[in-house]
Motif scaffolding. Sequence first.
Motif, PDB file in Angstrom:
ATOM      1  N   GLY A  26     -15.585 -21.735 -15.181  1.00 61.55           N
ATOM      2  CA  GLY A  26     -16.799 -21.011 -14.746  1.00 61.55           C
ATOM      3  C   GLY A  26     -17.972 -21.149 -14.766  1.00 61.55           C
ATOM      4  N   GLY A  27     -18.152 -21.895 -14.672  1.00 61.51           N
ATOM      5  CA  GLY A  27     -19.932 -21.903 -15.386  1.00 61.51           C
ATOM      6  C   GLY A  27     -21.671 -22.413 -14.345  1.00 61.51           C
ATOM      7  N   GLY A  32     -23.753 -20.957 -18.445  1.00 64.09           N
ATOM      8  CA  GLY A  32     -23.214 -22.410 -18.001  1.00 64.09           C
ATOM      9  C   GLY A  32     -23.818 -23.676 -17.237  1.00 64.09           C
ATOM     10  N   ARG A  33     -24.586 -22.681 -16.738  1.00 64.70           N
ATOM     11  CA  ARG A  33     -26.066 -23.334 -15.657  1.00 64.70           C
ATOM     12  C   ARG A  33     -26.645 -23.934 -16.679  1.00 64.70           C
ATOM     13  NH1 ARG A  33     -27.482 -20.641 -10.518  1.00 64.70           N
ATOM     14  NH2 ARG A  33     -26.026 -19.851  -9.692  1.00 64.70           N
ATOM     15  N   GLY A  34     -27.260 -23.181 -18.144  1.00 66.73           N
ATOM     16  CA  GLY A  34     -27.797 -24.023 -19.110  1.00 66.73           C
ATOM     17  C   GLY A  34     -27.571 -24.796 -20.063  1.00 66.73           C
ATOM     18  N   LEU A  35     -26.122 -24.523 -20.778  1.00 68.04           N
ATOM     19  CA  LEU A  35     -25.923 -25.902 -20.691  1.00 68.04           C
ATOM     20  C   LEU A  35     -25.223 -27.166 -20.310  1.00 68.04           C
ATOM     21  CD1 LEU A  35     -23.094 -23.142 -22.705  1.00 68.04           C
ATOM     22  CD2 LEU A  35     -24.437 -24.435 -24.322  1.00 68.04           C
ATOM     23  N   ASP A  62     -28.879 -28.071  -7.029  1.00 63.60           N
ATOM     24  CA  ASP A  62     -29.959 -27.389  -7.474  1.00 63.60           C
ATOM     25  C   ASP A  62     -30.555 -27.699  -8.380  1.00 63.60           C
ATOM     26  OD1 ASP A  62     -30.425 -26.266  -4.894  1.00 63.60           O
ATOM     27  OD2 ASP A  62     -29.450 -24.233  -5.307  1.00 63.60           O
ATOM     28  N   LEU A  63     -29.674 -26.946  -9.525  1.00 62.83           N
ATOM     29  CA  LEU A  63     -29.366 -28.089 -11.078  1.00 62.83           C
ATOM     30  C   LEU A  63     -29.855 -28.831 -11.287  1.00 62.83           C
ATOM     31  CD1 LEU A  63     -29.047 -26.522 -14.213  1.00 62.83           C
ATOM     32  CD2 LEU A  63     -27.149 -27.201 -14.497  1.00 62.83           C
TER      33      LEU A  63
END
Length: 82
Positions: A26-27, A32-35, A62-63
């Motif tokens: 569920g990231g 979740g994106r930051g981690l 995108d990340l």
Amino acid sequence: MWGVGPGVECDQEVSLPDQLTIGLLGGTGPQGRGLALRFGLAGHRVLLGSRDPDRAAGIVADLVGGRDLDIKGVGNADAAAA
């Protein structure tokens, strides 16, 4: 000494490999994106999980933004298997 449970103590050093594989279930949200980005920048392999693997893959694209990071968008089951 660190206690690891009632009446149990551990005085052994723990060593980890230079690269971990980290599954985030569920990231796709902000945390979740930051981690995922921080772990990826630190050189770890990250599997960013979602109920919708296509959504996870798009978020990872995108990340990562063209950087050479080992982050992949997958379904939650695949992230959990990591």
